[in-house]
Design an enzyme around this catalytic site. Structure first.
Site, short mmCIF file in Angstrom:
data_model
loop_
_atom_site.label_atom_id
_atom_site.label_comp_id
_atom_site.label_asym_id
_atom_site.label_seq_id
_atom_site.Cartn_x
_atom_site.Cartn_y
_atom_site.Cartn_z
N TYR A 1 0.84 -1.20 0.00
CA TYR A 1 0.00 0.00 0.00
C TYR A 1 0.88 1.26 0.00
O TYR A 1 1.63 1.50 0.94
CB TYR A 1 -0.96 -0.05 1.19
CG TYR A 1 -2.10 -1.01 0.89
CD1 TYR A 1 -3.39 -0.56 0.72
CD2 TYR A 1 -1.85 -2.37 0.70
CE1 TYR A 1 -4.42 -1.42 0.40
CE2 TYR A 1 -2.87 -3.25 0.37
CZ TYR A 1 -4.15 -2.77 0.23
OH TYR A 1 -5.16 -3.63 -0.10
N LYS B 1 2.81 -15.83 -0.59
CA LYS B 1 3.24 -16.15 -1.96
C LYS B 1 4.76 -16.29 -1.95
O LYS B 1 5.47 -15.79 -2.82
CB LYS B 1 2.78 -15.07 -2.94
CG LYS B 1 2.95 -15.43 -4.41
CD LYS B 1 2.04 -16.55 -4.87
CE LYS B 1 2.18 -16.76 -6.38
NZ LYS B 1 1.39 -17.93 -6.85
N ASP C 1 -3.07 -17.85 -4.06
CA ASP C 1 -3.98 -18.19 -5.14
C ASP C 1 -4.77 -19.45 -4.81
O ASP C 1 -5.97 -19.55 -5.11
CB ASP C 1 -3.25 -18.32 -6.48
CG ASP C 1 -1.87 -18.93 -6.35
OD1 ASP C 1 -1.28 -18.87 -5.28
OD2 ASP C 1 -1.38 -19.46 -7.37
N ASP D 1 -6.79 -7.86 2.35
CA ASP D 1 -7.84 -6.99 1.81
C ASP D 1 -8.71 -7.76 0.82
O ASP D 1 -9.94 -7.71 0.85
CB ASP D 1 -7.18 -5.79 1.12
CG ASP D 1 -8.12 -4.61 0.95
OD1 ASP D 1 -9.30 -4.71 1.35
OD2 ASP D 1 -7.69 -3.59 0.40
N ASP E 1 -12.82 -9.56 1.59
CA ASP E 1 -14.01 -9.27 0.79
C ASP E 1 -14.61 -10.55 0.24
O ASP E 1 -15.83 -10.74 0.24
CB ASP E 1 -13.65 -8.32 -0.36
CG ASP E 1 -13.57 -6.87 0.07
OD1 ASP E 1 -13.57 -6.61 1.29
OD2 ASP E 1 -13.52 -5.99 -0.81
#
Length: 358
Positions: free
Chosen positions: A132, A186, A219, A243, A247
């Site tokens: 970010y 990852k 993933d 984030d 959702d």
């Protein structure tokens, strides 16, 4: 007397915040909490009035308060930071060191989850670094263009940040029946940054042998949530992964409109709806305020645990139970849940259940 700063934000922010305050005032009357509210203007209205979407006075008000209620903010509509367009959400997280973004995803009784199986998990997202751009640099932005045709982004992962978010995840897991933590990463591609994150989480896991621990690649995790979210309990991960996954998990559990979120640090906490400003719904009394109502319940619980105040933690429980009751009744569901109840009506229904619990 808990002193709460209220920042309504942009778009549907004023409507869902007003509905949330209706619920909080009902809880205050029922439990004699002594809540005090201070309105602080931020966002586009503050930009017009004071030349900044988050003036220094607003940050100081948040710092003085016992907690903050933050409505959604329209960062896409803001000018550059040099022209006053500061992201209130990101800046509060940075200035108040709100390192943990705690996002539960839970199916509600009487309202079916999207993928058929009940969901009850918590995503614990690192909140102050990662990819970010407004949080990865001491000075300047974490995104830049060395030439007109090349754009670069800096990702910051620190040992301190990774360790303390892992500690928060294991603390939460220790209080839940299943007691299981899943670290999402990852590291197969981002060897250095996600490698450091995993190193820190593994070190914390070694200090909690009573908590089951596993790891998943980001993933694969996105697919596993769709296939069977029921298997997961507490998920700890870095900023951007958290984030996105939160959702996804909230929508699978029922609706993003019900997705509660608390930004918490050692000394401060901000209740914030997980969704955006929904400008197409603003002013129509149709937006679902459930996310912000649930977030304020989390804030009351956080305050109650810090203070050892059983009334605050009980008020949080009552609000959660009232949300369940309002959502279970098709007459008091908002449009995104297949009902016809408006924003104000939903808030009043939840408030009624708070004052007259089952």
């Amino acid at each position: 007397m808990p002193h709460l700063v209220v920042m309504k934000g942009d778009g549907i922010g004023a409507e869902i915040t007003d509905a949330t305050l209706t619920v909080l005032r009902a809880a205050d009357r029922h439990m004699s909490l002594g809540l005090a509210f201070e309105d602080v203007t931020i966002g586009l209205e503050s930009l017009r009035m004071r030349g900044s979407t988050l003036p220094d006075a607003a940050i100081e008000a948040a710092r003085r308060a016992d907690g903050v209620i933050l409505g959604p903010v329209a960062t896409y509509e803001y000018p550059p930071a040099a022209q006053g367009g500061v992201n209130p959400s990101g800046m509060l997280r940075k200035r108040l060191d709100l390192f943990a973004n705690i996002r539960p995803a839970r199916s509600r009784a009487g309202f079916p989850p999207r993928c058929g199986v009940p969901v009850d998990l918590v995503i614990v997202r690192e909140n102050t670094e990662g990819f970010y751009a407004d949080r990865s640099m001491f000075f300047g932005a974490g995104e830049f263009m060395p030439t007109p045709d090349v754009a670069l982004s800096v990702r910051k992962i620190t040992r301190q940040g990774s360790t303390r978010i892992a500690e928060e995840a294991f603390r939460i897991a220790s209080a839940r029946p299943r007691g299981r933590v899943t670290a999402v990463h990852k590291a197969n591609v981002l060897h250095v940054t996600d490698g450091l994150f995993l190193e820190c989480v593994r070190a914390v896991a070694a200090r909690h042998p009573d908590i089951a621990y596993e790891e998943r690649i980001i993933d694969a995790m996105a697919a596993l949530l769709v296939r069977d979210a029921e298997q997961f309990d507490v998920i700890v991960t870095t900023n951007m992964y958290g984030d996105i996954l939160s959702d996804e998990a909230s929508e699978i559990a029922g609706s993003l409109g019900l997705a509660a979120s608390l930004n918490a640090g050692a000394n401060h906490a901000v209740a914030q709806a997980q969704h955006g400003t929904a400008p197409d719904l603003a002013g129509k009394d149709v937006a679902n305020p459930g996310s912000l109502i649930g977030s304020t319940a989390m804030l009351l619980d956080w305050l109650g645990r810090r203070r050892g105040d059983a009334k605050l933690t009980r008020a949080a429980e009552l609000i959660e139970q009232a949300l369940d009751a309002a959502i279970a009744d098709s007459k008091t569901r908002t449009a995104d849940l297949g009902g016809a109840c408006g924003t104000r009506g939903f808030g009043e229904a939840v408030a009624g259940h708070v004052q007259s619990p089952a």
